[in-house]
Design an enzyme around this catalytic site. Structure first.
Site, mmCIF file in Angstrom:
data_model
loop_
_atom_site.group_PDB
_atom_site.id
_atom_site.type_symbol
_atom_site.label_atom_id
_atom_site.label_comp_id
_atom_site.label_asym_id
_atom_site.label_seq_id
_atom_site.Cartn_x
_atom_site.Cartn_y
_atom_site.Cartn_z
ATOM 1 N N TYR A 44 0.871 -1.197 0.444
ATOM 2 C CA TYR A 44 0.549 -0.084 -0.218
ATOM 3 C C TYR A 44 1.125 1.002 -0.295
ATOM 4 O O TYR A 44 0.369 2.380 -1.193
ATOM 5 C CB TYR A 44 -0.998 0.324 1.104
ATOM 6 C CG TYR A 44 -2.088 1.324 0.904
ATOM 7 C CD1 TYR A 44 -2.982 0.978 0.527
ATOM 8 C CD2 TYR A 44 -1.575 2.335 2.447
ATOM 9 C CE1 TYR A 44 -3.723 2.688 0.416
ATOM 10 C CE2 TYR A 44 -2.352 3.430 2.513
ATOM 11 C CZ TYR A 44 -3.619 3.527 1.580
ATOM 12 O OH TYR A 44 -4.860 4.351 1.566
ATOM 13 N N LYS A 60 1.352 4.243 -2.601
ATOM 14 C CA LYS A 60 0.822 6.134 -2.957
ATOM 15 C C LYS A 60 1.734 6.680 -3.518
ATOM 16 O O LYS A 60 2.012 7.734 -3.246
ATOM 17 C CB LYS A 60 0.322 5.914 -1.090
ATOM 18 C CG LYS A 60 -1.596 5.627 -0.863
ATOM 19 C CD LYS A 60 -2.012 5.657 -2.200
ATOM 20 C CE LYS A 60 -3.879 4.839 -2.013
ATOM 21 N NZ LYS A 60 -4.450 5.835 -2.878
#
Length: 256
Positions: free
Chosen positions: A161, A165
């Site tokens: 994750y 990002k």
């Protein structure tokens, strides 16, 4: 019903709940005709939001389910939205997933790829096809993507994750440099913990509890409307001189 002045057309992905829903509602309040996207099984949620927008603002809506990890669907989503709403001035690539919180040594390639398919590949394709449509129409548009607070400062147990990002920041900077000559700005928002169904799922899962503190979730939790307000500004004419930025909205838990 409040009849808002028309500012053009906006598309929001991942709009069935949470931040995406708040962004769509805010842009409709601002005066945009809004296209609402999410996965096909969330059509009823999207239609309910569209009905709410039409009743409150009368600005016009378009429901367009699509999987942002699939390029042909993204291409058709952009094209269909532009035709239905007579143009496309703002695209908010909001859709994203967190995946399982686990150490980097335990992440499978399937889990890694699933997160990047949506969070990085999906945003890239939204940027790409939004840019093509805006250039073709001569629109001095706004492209806005979803990064995260952890896209600026890494945390343990969320490597897939976090890296997805971080990738949005680089993508946003490159796209801004390329598209500036067309009058198109490209920016991203980087939320801290926001009270959404996605966050609730993390907090309600007993297996995540030992990892929650490392994500900074004990700090003050914001509301989806806190993100919607910065998106509203980035979409506005006043933000024409801001591009390539990833703006933290996190209650001061991390300073860029």
């Amino acid at each position: 019903m409040v009849l808002a002045r028309s500012l053009g057309a906006a598309l929001v992905t991942g709009a069935s709940q949470g931040i995406g829903k708040a962004v769509a509602m805010r842009l409709a309040f601002d005066g945009y005709k809004v296209a609402l996207n999410d996965l096909a099984h969330k059509r009823e949620q999207l239609e309910a939001i569209a009905e709410d927008i039409d009743q409150k603002f009368g600005s016009g809506t378009f429901v367009i389910p699509a999987d942002v990890s699939q390029e042909e669907q993204v291409k058709q989503m952009i094209s269909s939205t532009s035709k239905a709403l007579d143009g496309l001035d703002v695209v908010v690539a909001n859709a994203g997933i967190v995946g399982l919180l686990k150490p980097i040594t335990d992440i499978s390639m399937k889990e890694w790829d699933q997160i990047h398919q949506v969070n990085t590949r999906g945003v890239f394709m939204c940027y790409k096809w939004a840019a093509r449509e805006m250039i073709a129409r001569g629109s001095r548009g706004r492209i806005i993507g979803a990064s995260s607070n952890v896209g600026k400062q890494g945390v343990p147990n969320a490597a897939a994750y976090v890296s997805s990002k971080f990738g949005i920041r680089g993508l946003t900077q490159s796209a801004a440099l390329e598209l500036g000559k067309y009058g198109i700005t490209v920016n991203a928002y980087a939320p801290g913990p926001i009270e959404t169904p996605m966050l609730k799922d993390i907090l309600d899962d007993p297996s995540t509890l030992p990892k929650v503190e490392s994500l900074g979730l004990k700090s003050e939790i914001g509301q989806p409307e806190d993100i919607a307000s910065i998106v509203s500004y980035l979409a506005s004419k006043e933000a024409h001189y801001i591009t390539g930025q990833t703006i933290c909205v996190n209650g001061g838990m991390y300073f860029d």
